[in-house]
Design a protein around this motif. Structure first.
Motif, PDB file in Angstrom:
ATOM      1  N   CYS A  39      41.811  45.674  35.531  1.00 51.33           N
ATOM      2  CA  CYS A  39      41.831  46.641  37.030  1.00 51.33           C
ATOM      3  C   CYS A  39      41.329  45.999  38.173  1.00 51.33           C
ATOM      4  O   CYS A  39      41.581  46.049  39.114  1.00 51.33           O
ATOM      5  N   MET A  40      40.052  45.310  37.953  1.00 54.09           N
ATOM      6  CA  MET A  40      39.250  44.758  38.966  1.00 54.09           C
ATOM      7  C   MET A  40      39.995  43.604  39.445  1.00 54.09           C
ATOM      8  O   MET A  40      40.124  43.306  40.640  1.00 54.09           O
ATOM      9  N   SER A  41      40.583  42.744  38.388  1.00 53.10           N
ATOM     10  CA  SER A  41      41.194  41.544  38.986  1.00 53.10           C
ATOM     11  C   SER A  41      42.477  42.198  39.897  1.00 53.10           C
ATOM     12  O   SER A  41      43.070  41.479  40.679  1.00 53.10           O
ATOM     13  N   GLY A  42      43.381  43.055  39.293  1.00 49.48           N
ATOM     14  CA  GLY A  42      44.526  43.758  39.946  1.00 49.48           C
ATOM     15  C   GLY A  42      44.150  44.267  41.200  1.00 49.48           C
ATOM     16  O   GLY A  42      45.070  44.321  42.058  1.00 49.48           O
ATOM     17  N   ASN A  43      42.959  44.756  41.348  1.00 44.85           N
ATOM     18  CA  ASN A  43      42.607  45.354  42.770  1.00 44.85           C
ATOM     19  C   ASN A  43      42.328  44.186  43.637  1.00 44.85           C
ATOM     20  O   ASN A  43      42.726  44.207  44.843  1.00 44.85           O
ATOM     21  N   ILE A  44      41.820  43.018  43.151  1.00 44.45           N
ATOM     22  CA  ILE A  44      41.684  41.740  44.067  1.00 44.45           C
ATOM     23  C   ILE A  44      43.009  41.178  44.436  1.00 44.45           C
ATOM     24  O   ILE A  44      43.221  41.092  45.737  1.00 44.45           O
ATOM     25  N   TRP A  45      43.772  41.159  43.555  1.00 43.69           N
ATOM     26  CA  TRP A  45      45.329  40.734  43.677  1.00 43.69           C
ATOM     27  C   TRP A  45      46.024  41.747  44.800  1.00 43.69           C
ATOM     28  O   TRP A  45      46.820  41.173  45.640  1.00 43.69           O
ATOM     29  N   ALA A  46      45.950  43.041  44.634  1.00 49.06           N
ATOM     30  CA  ALA A  46      46.733  44.313  45.160  1.00 49.06           C
ATOM     31  C   ALA A  46      46.470  44.145  46.881  1.00 49.06           C
ATOM     32  O   ALA A  46      47.230  44.094  47.804  1.00 49.06           O
ATOM     33  N   PHE A  47      44.853  43.764  47.118  1.00 52.72           N
ATOM     34  CA  PHE A  47      44.779  43.747  48.514  1.00 52.72           C
ATOM     35  C   PHE A  47      44.201  42.263  49.264  1.00 52.72           C
ATOM     36  O   PHE A  47      43.390  42.292  49.984  1.00 52.72           O
ATOM     37  N   ARG A  48      44.997  41.494  48.535  1.00 53.46           N
ATOM     38  CA  ARG A  48      44.923  40.127  49.116  1.00 53.46           C
ATOM     39  C   ARG A  48      45.347  39.685  50.434  1.00 53.46           C
ATOM     40  O   ARG A  48      44.946  38.974  51.112  1.00 53.46           O
ATOM     41  N   GLU A  49      46.179  40.582  51.005  1.00 52.91           N
ATOM     42  CA  GLU A  49      46.893  40.563  52.418  1.00 52.91           C
ATOM     43  C   GLU A  49      47.576  39.086  52.556  1.00 52.91           C
ATOM     44  O   GLU A  49      48.463  38.621  51.843  1.00 52.91           O
ATOM     45  N   GLY A  50      46.964  38.215  53.442  1.00 55.96           N
ATOM     46  CA  GLY A  50      47.378  37.011  53.719  1.00 55.96           C
ATOM     47  C   GLY A  50      47.030  35.894  52.776  1.00 55.96           C
ATOM     48  O   GLY A  50      47.043  34.814  53.058  1.00 55.96           O
ATOM     49  N   TRP A  51      45.905  36.172  51.991  1.00 54.17           N
ATOM     50  CA  TRP A  51      45.137  35.183  51.392  1.00 54.17           C
ATOM     51  C   TRP A  51      46.188  34.676  50.226  1.00 54.17           C
ATOM     52  O   TRP A  51      46.622  35.404  49.505  1.00 54.17           O
ATOM     53  N   ASP A  52      46.217  33.351  50.022  1.00 52.19           N
ATOM     54  CA  ASP A  52      47.217  32.694  49.203  1.00 52.19           C
ATOM     55  C   ASP A  52      46.476  32.561  47.614  1.00 52.19           C
ATOM     56  O   ASP A  52      45.830  31.590  47.349  1.00 52.19           O
TER      57      ASP A  52
END
Length: 187
Positions: A39-52
């Motif tokens: 869930c925490m990694s998914g949260n980072i992935w979901a809100f990455r915006e323009g971060w590659d």
């Protein structure tokens, strides 16, 4: 701590052997930290915006976060067998503050005493995540992974000792509730 309350209230360890009780709690700890780290990694992935960030980096992030979550779970679970429940908020808060403060400031800008933070898991997790997210820029893996695995082994051994103690107390009837009912004059 909720798991401790459920086990104590229903006296589950009286019906299970040490091996089965330890395996059950270890399985619960792995499953809980597995789901929480996804869930925490998914949260980072979901809100990455323009971060590659690619899928491999998310998987490495998940594994690093899982390792630190699991070692914290094992350490806290073992500490609950030694420290009375009324002092647990102080122990947890102290552990959180020490760990988080170890990853806030660069050690080069801090007095020498604060470099003890190199040995704490959250600082090593932060260093590991920076390495993952920057594709290996200034890799600290030679230091971070051995420290994290050492903490995990310490947590695992402490968890096993704590489970044995918890099971022995349950079988002898010396739960925290039973000890609380002893009058102060008897002590």
């Amino acid at each position: 701590m909720a798991l401790n309350g459920i086990f104590a209230e229903h006296h589950i360890l009286r019906f299970l052997s040490v091996k089965v009780g330890t395996t059950l709690r270890l399985g619960i700890s792995v499953l809980y930290t597995f789901i929480a780290s996804i869930c925490m990694s998914g949260n980072i992935w979901a809100f990455r915006e323009g971060w590659d960030v690619n899928g491999g980096q998310v998987a490495l992030t998940w594994m690093a976060i899982w390792l630190v979550m699991h070692l914290n779970f094992l350490l806290i679970d073992s500490v609950t067998t030694v420290i009375p429940m009324k002092f647990m908020p102080f122990a947890i808060l102290t552990w959180i503050i020490i760990n988080v403060s170890s990853s806030l400031l660069p050690f080069d800008l801090s007095p020498g005493f604060y470099r003890v933070g190199y040995a704490l898991p959250d600082h090593q997790l932060y260093q590991l995540l920076l390495d993952i997210w920057t594709d290996g820029c200034n890799p600290p893996l030679y230091r971070s992974l051995p420290i994290l695995f050492s903490w995990w082994i310490i947590g695992f051994v402490a968890f096993l000792a704590g489970m044995r103690k918890r099971h022995n107390e349950e079988m002898s009837g010396e739960t925290e509730k039973d000890l609380a009912e002893i009058p102060l004059t008897a002590v």
